[in-house]
Design a protein around this motif. Structure first.
Motif, mmCIF file in Angstrom:
data_model
loop_
_atom_site.group_PDB
_atom_site.id
_atom_site.type_symbol
_atom_site.label_atom_id
_atom_site.label_comp_id
_atom_site.label_asym_id
_atom_site.label_seq_id
_atom_site.Cartn_x
_atom_site.Cartn_y
_atom_site.Cartn_z
ATOM 1 N N GLY A 281 9.690 11.257 -14.804
ATOM 2 C CA GLY A 281 10.289 11.730 -13.568
ATOM 3 C C GLY A 281 11.792 11.556 -13.506
ATOM 4 N N MET A 282 12.444 11.420 -14.653
ATOM 5 C CA MET A 282 13.892 11.260 -14.665
ATOM 6 C C MET A 282 14.580 12.594 -14.367
ATOM 7 S SD MET A 282 14.505 8.576 -17.791
ATOM 8 C CE MET A 282 16.101 8.091 -17.143
ATOM 9 N N LYS A 283 15.795 12.513 -13.811
ATOM 10 C CA LYS A 283 16.527 13.706 -13.417
ATOM 11 C C LYS A 283 17.892 13.762 -14.101
ATOM 12 C CE LYS A 283 13.332 15.030 -10.574
ATOM 13 N NZ LYS A 283 12.489 16.214 -10.891
ATOM 14 N N ARG A 284 18.404 14.974 -14.231
ATOM 15 C CA ARG A 284 19.707 15.190 -14.856
ATOM 16 C C ARG A 284 20.806 14.521 -14.037
ATOM 17 N NH1 ARG A 284 21.754 19.378 -18.070
ATOM 18 N NH2 ARG A 284 23.803 18.747 -18.811
ATOM 19 N N PHE A 285 21.756 13.908 -14.722
ATOM 20 C CA PHE A 285 22.884 13.232 -14.082
ATOM 21 C C PHE A 285 24.159 13.836 -14.641
ATOM 22 C CE2 PHE A 285 25.111 9.832 -12.023
ATOM 23 C CZ PHE A 285 26.138 9.474 -12.863
ATOM 24 N N PHE A 286 24.965 14.468 -13.773
ATOM 25 C CA PHE A 286 26.202 15.099 -14.225
ATOM 26 C C PHE A 286 27.338 14.089 -14.147
ATOM 27 C CE2 PHE A 286 23.532 18.656 -13.268
ATOM 28 C CZ PHE A 286 23.858 19.586 -14.248
ATOM 29 N N ALA A 287 27.922 13.782 -15.294
ATOM 30 C CA ALA A 287 28.948 12.744 -15.377
ATOM 31 C C ALA A 287 30.350 13.320 -15.476
ATOM 32 C CB ALA A 287 28.680 11.842 -16.585
ATOM 33 N N ASN A 288 30.465 14.644 -15.576
ATOM 34 C CA ASN A 288 31.783 15.256 -15.729
ATOM 35 C C ASN A 288 31.827 16.581 -14.988
ATOM 36 O OD1 ASN A 288 33.749 17.168 -17.427
ATOM 37 N ND2 ASN A 288 34.445 15.057 -17.615
ATOM 38 N N GLY A 289 32.954 16.833 -14.336
ATOM 39 C CA GLY A 289 33.079 18.022 -13.513
ATOM 40 C C GLY A 289 33.049 19.329 -14.272
ATOM 41 N N TYR A 312 17.185 7.540 -13.566
ATOM 42 C CA TYR A 312 16.051 7.281 -12.695
ATOM 43 C C TYR A 312 16.481 6.269 -11.656
ATOM 44 C CZ TYR A 312 11.592 6.240 -10.701
ATOM 45 O OH TYR A 312 10.582 6.088 -9.799
ATOM 46 N N TRP A 313 16.328 6.618 -10.362
ATOM 47 C CA TRP A 313 16.686 5.709 -9.283
ATOM 48 C C TRP A 313 15.455 5.008 -8.753
ATOM 49 C CZ3 TRP A 313 21.432 4.211 -8.163
ATOM 50 C CH2 TRP A 313 22.493 5.004 -8.600
ATOM 51 N N ARG A 314 15.624 3.839 -8.226
ATOM 52 C CA ARG A 314 14.513 3.029 -7.742
ATOM 53 C C ARG A 314 13.778 3.681 -6.565
ATOM 54 N NH1 ARG A 314 17.328 -1.990 -4.454
ATOM 55 N NH2 ARG A 314 18.673 -0.761 -3.119
ATOM 56 N N CYS A 315 14.424 4.630 -5.891
ATOM 57 C CA CYS A 315 13.802 5.222 -4.719
ATOM 58 C C CYS A 315 12.785 6.300 -5.067
ATOM 59 C CB CYS A 315 14.865 5.817 -3.797
ATOM 60 S SG CYS A 315 15.904 7.052 -4.596
ATOM 61 N N ALA A 316 12.676 6.669 -6.350
ATOM 62 C CA ALA A 316 11.724 7.702 -6.736
ATOM 63 C C ALA A 316 10.296 7.220 -6.496
ATOM 64 C CB ALA A 316 11.917 8.080 -8.207
ATOM 65 N N GLU A 317 9.399 8.157 -6.226
ATOM 66 C CA GLU A 317 8.038 7.784 -5.854
ATOM 67 C C GLU A 317 7.068 7.789 -7.032
ATOM 68 O OE1 GLU A 317 7.066 6.642 -2.963
ATOM 69 O OE2 GLU A 317 9.124 6.762 -2.264
ATOM 70 N N SER A 331 18.852 -1.461 -10.963
ATOM 71 C CA SER A 331 17.528 -0.867 -10.811
ATOM 72 C C SER A 331 17.527 0.619 -11.121
ATOM 73 C CB SER A 331 16.989 -1.097 -9.391
ATOM 74 O OG SER A 331 17.815 -0.474 -8.441
ATOM 75 N N SER A 332 18.662 1.181 -11.481
ATOM 76 C CA SER A 332 18.690 2.554 -11.952
ATOM 77 C C SER A 332 18.798 2.533 -13.471
ATOM 78 C CB SER A 332 19.868 3.325 -11.358
ATOM 79 O OG SER A 332 21.075 2.925 -11.938
ATOM 80 N N LEU A 333 18.131 3.463 -14.114
ATOM 81 C CA LEU A 333 18.176 3.561 -15.570
ATOM 82 C C LEU A 333 18.902 4.836 -15.948
ATOM 83 C CD1 LEU A 333 17.347 2.762 -18.449
ATOM 84 C CD2 LEU A 333 15.185 3.969 -18.067
ATOM 85 N N LYS A 334 19.996 4.703 -16.660
ATOM 86 C CA LYS A 334 20.761 5.856 -17.127
ATOM 87 C C LYS A 334 20.576 5.999 -18.638
ATOM 88 C CE LYS A 334 24.471 5.595 -13.651
ATOM 89 N NZ LYS A 334 24.149 4.292 -13.024
ATOM 90 N N LEU A 335 20.157 7.177 -19.058
ATOM 91 C CA LEU A 335 20.059 7.509 -20.476
ATOM 92 C C LEU A 335 21.069 8.601 -20.780
ATOM 93 C CD1 LEU A 335 16.196 7.651 -21.165
ATOM 94 C CD2 LEU A 335 17.775 5.761 -21.574
ATOM 95 N N VAL A 336 21.875 8.396 -21.802
ATOM 96 C CA VAL A 336 22.871 9.375 -22.230
ATOM 97 C C VAL A 336 22.417 9.952 -23.571
ATOM 98 C CG1 VAL A 336 25.300 9.782 -22.764
ATOM 99 C CG2 VAL A 336 24.662 8.036 -21.073
ATOM 100 N N ILE A 337 22.465 11.260 -23.681
ATOM 101 C CA ILE A 337 22.057 11.932 -24.923
ATOM 102 C C ILE A 337 23.299 12.486 -25.609
ATOM 103 C CG2 ILE A 337 20.537 13.649 -25.969
ATOM 104 C CD1 ILE A 337 19.146 11.478 -24.263
ATOM 105 N N ALA A 338 23.561 12.020 -26.805
ATOM 106 C CA ALA A 338 24.679 12.515 -27.610
ATOM 107 C C ALA A 338 24.112 13.414 -28.712
ATOM 108 C CB ALA A 338 25.459 11.356 -28.211
ATOM 109 N N GLU A 339 24.616 14.628 -28.751
ATOM 110 C CA GLU A 339 24.100 15.625 -29.694
ATOM 111 C C GLU A 339 25.258 16.205 -30.503
ATOM 112 O OE1 GLU A 339 22.156 20.136 -29.408
ATOM 113 O OE2 GLU A 339 22.175 18.824 -27.657
ATOM 114 N N PRO A 340 25.145 16.258 -31.825
ATOM 115 C CA PRO A 340 26.232 16.844 -32.622
ATOM 116 C C PRO A 340 26.286 18.352 -32.431
ATOM 117 C CG PRO A 340 24.358 16.355 -34.030
ATOM 118 C CD PRO A 340 24.019 15.799 -32.664
#
Length: 492
Positions: A281-289, A312-317, A331-340
């Motif tokens: 249930g994780m959601k996309r997080f935009f880190a740059n404009g 993923y934020w702690r408020c998710a159900e 309590s939030s989990l941030k995963l960053v994906i680095a792709e060549p």
């Protein structure tokens, strides 16, 4: 031991060198351990950052073909644990003392490359998450089961990710009051120096190590290393009974794990994001404009990097679960994906893929509330940090941002310690205008932690900024390229 969405990260290694680095250099405390027929494990903690270091026993020792001394535990000396049993273990069979045992090389008969591979997560319902992983093509290394001791009951499973050798231990501790997990024995430790010397504590360390913005730690680092080595020297035959001393850091140098960064192959990030959304249930997080849904944040040229992030934020159900009382930060989990990017063989993510033998965890960000003190303390303990080119701190690059953030008087110290600063004005400018506060972050990166040029650690302090230092990503990539070039010159 409290937990959040991220329960712990597990490191699989061939030797115990990382224990010295984490306890002596990063101020972690050794708080629990576990020894089985197949592995020895150490649990290390700094605030909410929890690492499990797993050392796999050599095949000949596991099979009982060695001289017995390498087992370092008389109760297990000479007993066999053959590879057919081990393969059965990986397919669901579990010895009573091997519930938590899993390796970065998975089904391979021997250790291949040191790796951070297990991202252990606290979930609401182990069974339902396991079934979602199964439906998405993940393998179930350990079917859901219960473990109990006098402190209560834990339900858990171990599943594979869709990214390289990464696995997830899924944990439900809602009925458990123990410190870590059943099967791990607590380790007593003391905090502070035996001689009461405050110069080794992080809060009082900076004034003893920096003078006019220049480091003085080089003169005493060898002596500190010698003293620590003497304290922890043990007979080689007893190395699995090593009792690690905790760093005198109090309060903890690092409070929680800020983010975990994966490296995947070119073109695989979309699939990876979809997998984690469907399973957890994780959601996309935009880190740059300037990033887009499809392309993410792209750095071209010889950097050759695409970044995408999810959270993923702690408020998710559904999916992951944070412990009651956990802060919003840990309590939030941030995963960053680095792709060549395609056709860019010189990027540092391509270097990782080659050295690691495929996708996996590239780095972990540790959050600190006291950046300068923490970095000075760690550097004085022998931690090697990458430093950007000197031009980074000059006019037209980062000087104006450092001054606007209120750190202009500390410029020489930033340069000396290699601290990077980014205001992230591009994406958070509206928030800054509304609140009248400059939002920024500071960060610094270590050199490779293992012998191979794969995993490294980041130390980060957030001062209102929620991204990952968009303006520093280029500086990081350049510093890695510079480091590799320097290493290559030394070899030639």
């Amino acid at each position: 031991m409290s937990c959040s969405v991220l329960h712990h990260v597990e490191v699989c290694v061939k030797d115990e060198a990382i224990l010295e680095l984490l306890t002596h250099g990063f101020g972690f405390i050794h708080c629990a351990r576990r020894v089985t027929h197949r592995a020895s494990q150490w649990v290390l903690k700094s605030g909410g950052c929890v690492f499990v270091v797993t050392k796999r026993l050599d095949e000949e020792v596991v099979n009982g073909n060695g001289n017995g001394k390498e087992m370092n535990d008389g109760s297990r000396d000479g007993k066999k644990w053959n590879m057919d049993e081990e393969r059965s273990h990986m397919n669901g069979f579990t010895r009573e003392d091997e519930h938590w045992t899993v390796f970065c090389c998975q089904n391979s008969d021997s250790h291949a490359v040191d790796s951070v591979f297990n991202i252990a997560l606290v979930v609401r319902n182990v069974d339902s998450v396991t079934e979602r992983v199964r439906a998405m093509g993940g393998r179930i290394l350990r079917e859901p089961c219960d473990l109990a001791n006098p402190q209560g009951k834990v339900r858990y499973a171990i599943v594979t990710s869709c990214c390289g050798n990464i696995v997830h231990t899924l944990i439900d501790k809602s009925h458990y009051n123990g410190d870590f997990l059943p099967g791990f024995e607590p380790v007593e430790h003391t905090r502070g120096n035996s001689d009461g010397n405050t110069t080794d504590t992080p809060n009082g360390y900076l004034e003893h190590t920096l003078e006019n913005g220049h480091s003085k730690h080089s003169s005493n680092s060898e002596e500190l290393a010698r003293q620590h080595k003497e304290e922890n020297e043990v007979d080689a035959s007893q190395n699995l009974k090593l009792q690690l001393k905790g760093s005198p850091a109090s309060p903890p140098l690092c409070t929680h794990i800020d983010h975990v960064t994966y490296v995947c192959r070119a073109g695989e990030s979309r699939q990876l994001l979809d997998w984690y959304e469907q399973c957890f249930g994780m959601k996309r997080f935009f880190a740059n404009g300037v990033e887009t849904e499809a392309d993410g944040f792209v750095l071209g040229g010889n950097i050759g990097l695409r970044l995408k992030a999810m959270e993923y934020w702690r408020c998710a159900e559904t999916g992951l679960l944070s412990a009651p009382g956990a802060s919003m930060q840990d309590s939030s989990l941030k995963l960053v994906i680095a792709e060549p990017l395609p056709d860019v063989s010189t990027s540092h993510v391509e270097t990782f893929l080659r050295a690691h033998g495929g996708p996996g965890v590239q780095h972990i960000g540790l959050h600190t509330p006291t950046m300068a003190n923490t970095v000075a303390f760690m550097a004085g303990r022998g931690v090697v940090f990458r430093k950007p080119p000197p031009v980074y701190y000059e006019e037209g690059v980062k000087l104006n941002e450092i001054e606007e953030a209120g750190h202009g008087s500390e410029l020489s110290m930033f340069r000396d310690l290699g601290i990077l600063l980014d205001t992230e004005a591009d994406i958070f400018s509206e928030m800054e205008e509304q609140e009248g506060k400059k939002k920024y972050l500071m960060q610094v990166f270590t050199g490779p932690i293992f012998k191979q040029d794969t995993f490294f650690l980041e130390v980060i302090q957030r001062c209102g900024a929620r991204g990952f230092g968009a303006g520093n990503i280029t500086a990081l990539a350049k510093s890695i390229i510079l480091y590799n070039e320097q290493q290559q010159k030394l070899k030639t």
